[in-house]
Design an enzyme around this catalytic site. Structure first.
Site, short mmCIF file in Angstrom:
data_model
loop_
_atom_site.label_atom_id
_atom_site.label_comp_id
_atom_site.label_asym_id
_atom_site.label_seq_id
_atom_site.Cartn_x
_atom_site.Cartn_y
_atom_site.Cartn_z
N HIS A 1 -14.13 16.32 -2.46
CA HIS A 1 -13.09 17.05 -1.72
C HIS A 1 -12.80 18.31 -2.07
CE1 HIS A 1 -12.47 12.79 -1.43
NE2 HIS A 1 -11.93 12.85 -0.30
N HIS B 1 -12.22 19.37 3.99
CA HIS B 1 -11.36 18.37 3.37
C HIS B 1 -12.17 17.46 2.28
CE1 HIS B 1 -8.14 15.25 2.38
NE2 HIS B 1 -9.18 14.52 2.50
N GLU C 1 10.97 -1.30 -1.79
CA GLU C 1 9.84 -2.19 -2.73
C GLU C 1 8.94 -1.38 -3.14
OE1 GLU C 1 12.15 -5.09 -0.27
OE2 GLU C 1 11.29 -3.37 0.11
N PHE D 1 7.73 -10.32 -0.81
CA PHE D 1 7.63 -8.67 -0.81
C PHE D 1 6.72 -7.98 -1.64
CE2 PHE D 1 12.28 -9.42 0.92
CZ PHE D 1 12.02 -9.66 2.37
N HIS E 1 9.96 -15.49 4.97
CA HIS E 1 10.23 -15.06 3.56
C HIS E 1 9.79 -16.07 2.65
CE1 HIS E 1 13.11 -12.45 5.45
NE2 HIS E 1 13.78 -12.24 4.32
#
Length: 691
Positions: A30, A273, A425, A450, A486
């Site tokens: 790059h 780039h 997080e 998480f 969860h």
């Protein structure tokens, strides 16, 4: 010698042409961002950065983090031109010119993206956009804590600044914005981000997807914001960088640049780039710099001289003064000096693990997260540089340090040991990496599910071999009513698949104590401590093997009471070990010879020699049943082709934990039945009562 602008530009153009040549030789890389940022890198390093080129590990050096890691040739050029040494004890160059010639090739210290540990002088492994910016916030946090803890009147041991170069991608990524918000809240005046605003990404102009007012956003975060409209205005760059250090809050310097500057058809375009310029374009770019267009990897002596007179001379003087101060500090504050020596060598204080809590079955069941908090708070007062916190979950993860002197790390009290990351997080894990890079021992805590938010920085903590403790609670479907959103299922397998990460899922409170004994002395790799929310039985260690067996990753917890060779083996981790013990008791009472193996760490068990692994899991006992409230993926390694795996093959369900476990077959009766079926399938003779 006077510092003429022409000399500055000779050094700047040396950075640019080294970049062009290295990328062209590699046919990969790059070039554009490094070409554009050359004035920024040169001005920061040669006019501002406090850095000892003879010792890139000096404790009070300013830190430079290239969060836009694709511009790696900027950093390699700076390290080479400044003649940075490998270490105080190794005078060889950190980045020799032959390695730049072999940019992105096997064996070169000039990897495609900067790698900490591979290249001396690279403060942080970067590449995934914004992870370096997040780590820089942790470095600034560590700097503030170190200053508060160690500095005394007349002895400013720590006052380093942290500079990070971020690109448009870093400004878009969520992690970077979490980190910026946290830094603004904490008023980290030792932090400066330099935003390379070149308005180009891989897909094209940034306005395809990005149009917000970045300056206004950072002002809202509480940052000081400065704007340099022309990257060639070196005086404006110096003024902005100089104004950052006394600001009393973090600083963002927005610098307008032209990607691939000087390349006549590619500058300002996506083509600059991430691809070599090509032979014609590179010659034209060099002509625009008044550079010999056919010269390759040319480094004029004057370029070296400019850096020697700048960062080299300034750093040598600052380091000499600091060393003199440290010698006097050792006399005036010997206890703190001894503490500093322990911290910087990764040595724990004598007796750090003495008097840790012992847990008794008679006292009743204990949740893993609660047991961990007890152990952590027994250790932390003896290891003053152990600090950390949770992503707004400390009451749930039980990760708060509660001893009287712990305190909270806030803008008004940088000496506190409890960090509050907020619901961020990704930033929590990235900041923990930065803290570890500065010598403190950080932990960060959250729910296991998480950990998905933390994949980038978690992976980098393993890649950099950083001793970060990642505490993950609510480890299974047993957390219950919050439901499948969860309840982690695939996360354990994902963590275990990560090279260099030590997984630890202890069976009970005493294994948790032993887990902290194992993970805290680690100096070259991170650990994931996985804990339950629900109460779990404390195993009776007068009947079963001692919890110290955890140190080997897996161990025989129980064998047939008659001392005979087992016919079957039950393997489990975490709270499921108690389930395995219940099944073992049922089967033993019926005359079935069964072994229970606690397997809290696949990583540690896998490191044991074959003889030990065969002792725990004899190859000639194929009847094996594994039990874990998570994905079955990977358990076949331990149970073999004939083994049975009682695990999750779907997401969980919302309901009380006990009912959820029963629904998915996590009962002692189911485990015992699986053992019987395994024995029957292998035609192993068992007593009639065991059938």
């Amino acid at each position: 010698m006077s510092r003429e602008p022409a000399g500055d530009w000779l050094a700047i153009n040396t950075i640019r042409t080294l970049t062009i040549d290295a990328v062209q030789a590699a046919q990969s890389g790059h070039p554009g961002a490094a070409m554009a940022l050359a004035p920024v890198g040169y001005t920061l390093w040669n006019d501002v950065l406090r850095y000892d080129v003879r010792d890139p590990g000096w404790l009070n050096r300013d830190r430079f983090v290239l969060s836009a890691g694709h511009a790696s040739m900027l950093l390699y050029s700076l390290l080479h031109l400044a003649q940075v040494r490998r270490s105080a004890g190794d005078p060889a160059l950190a980045v020799p010119l032959p390695d730049i010639r072999r940019f992105r090739q096997l064996g070169s210290v000039c990897a495609g993206h900067p790698e900490h540990g591979l290249t001396p002088g690279v403060e942080c492994t970067t590449g995934p956009l914004s992870t370096g910016a997040g780590a820089s916030v942790g470095m600034a946090i560590a700097g503030r804590w170190l200053a508060e803890h160690f500095n005394r009147p007349g002895f400013t041991l720590f006052d380093y600044a942290v500079y990070a170069v971020a690109g448009d991608g870093c400004m878009m990524e969520g992690l970077g914005q979490e980190a910026a918000s946290l830094a603004g809240h904490l008023r980290l005046g030792n932090l400066c981000w330099i935003y390379d605003s070149n308005r180009v990404t891989i897909e094209g102009p940034t306005d395809l997807a990005f149009s917000e007012d970045v300056q206004a956003r950072f002002r809202a975060y509480g940052w000081q914001v400065r704007h340099v409209a022309d990257v060639t205005d070196l005086a404006a760059l110096r003024a902005g960088l100089t104004a950052a250090r006394p600001a009393g809050r973090p600083t963002l310097i927005v610098v307008d640049t032209v990607i691939g500057v000087g390349a006549p058809t590619k500058q300002g375009t996506a083509a600059a780039h991430s691809e070599p310029l090509g032979a014609d374009e590179m010659r034209a770019a060099k002509r625009s710099y008044n550079w010999p267009e056919d010269a390759s990897f040319l480094v004029p002596d004057e370029a070296y001289q400019r850096f020697a007179e700048g960062v080299g001379a300034r750093g040598q003087q600052a380091r000499a003064q600091w060393d003199e101060m440290l010698a006097a500090y050792r006399v005036a504050h010997p206890e703190l000096a001894a503490e500093l020596d322990l911290m910087t060598t990764g040595t724990l204080p004598p007796g750090w693990d003495s008097g840790l809590p012992e847990f008794s079955p008679a006292a009743g069941p204990v949740a893993g997260r609660a047991a961990s908090q007890q152990v952590l708070n027994a250790i932390a007062p003896r290891v003053p540089w152990l600090l950390g916190g949770a992503a707004d979950l400390a009451p749930s993860t039980k990760s708060r340090l509660t001893f009287p002197a712990a305190g909270d790390f806030q803008a008004a009290s940088y000496g506190g040991r409890n960090l509050h990351f907020g619901a961020r997080e990704a930033a929590a894990a990235a900041a923990a990496n930065g803290m570890a890079l500065c010598g403190v021992r950080p932990f960060q805590a959250g729910f296991l599910v998480f950990s998905d938010f933390q994949r980038g920085p978690l992976r980098l903590s393993a890649l950099m071999k950083l001793p970060v403790v990642h505490v993950y609670t609510h480890d299974s479907i047993s957390m219950g009513e919050d439901g499948p959103t969860h309840q982690p299922v695939e996360q354990l397998a994902s963590l275990r698949a990560m090279p260099g990460l030590v997984d630890l899922r202890p069976a009970d409170a005493n294994e948790i104590r032993e887990a902290w004994r194992i993970l805290l002395p680690l100096t070259d790799r991170p650990a994931a401590l996985v804990l339950g929310k629900q109460d779990a039985p404390v195993l009776d260690r007068t009947r079963y093997a001692p919890a110290s067996g955890l140190a080997r990753g897996g161990y025989v917890l129980a064998d047939p009471p008659d001392g005979e060779r087992p016919d079957a083996i039950i393997l489990a981790s975490g709270s499921e070990v108690a389930l395995a013990v219940d099944a073992y008791q049922e089967l033993s009472a019926a005359g079935c010879r069964v072994r229970v193996v606690s397997l809290p760490s696949w990583a540690l068990f896998g490191e044991q020699d074959q003889a030990y692994r065969d002792l725990v899991l004899p190859p000639d006992i194929p009847a094996r049943v594994a039990v874990e409230q998570a994905s079955a993926l990977g358990w076949e390694r331990w149970v073999g082709a004939a083994g049975t795996i009682i695990a999750m093959r779907s997401f969980g369900a919302s309901g009380p934990g006990r009912e959820v476990r029963q629904r998915f077959g996590f009962t002692a009766a189911a485990v015992a039945e699986a053992v019987r079926a395994a024995l029957a399938a292998l035609a192993v003779t068992v007593s009639p009562a065991a059938r």
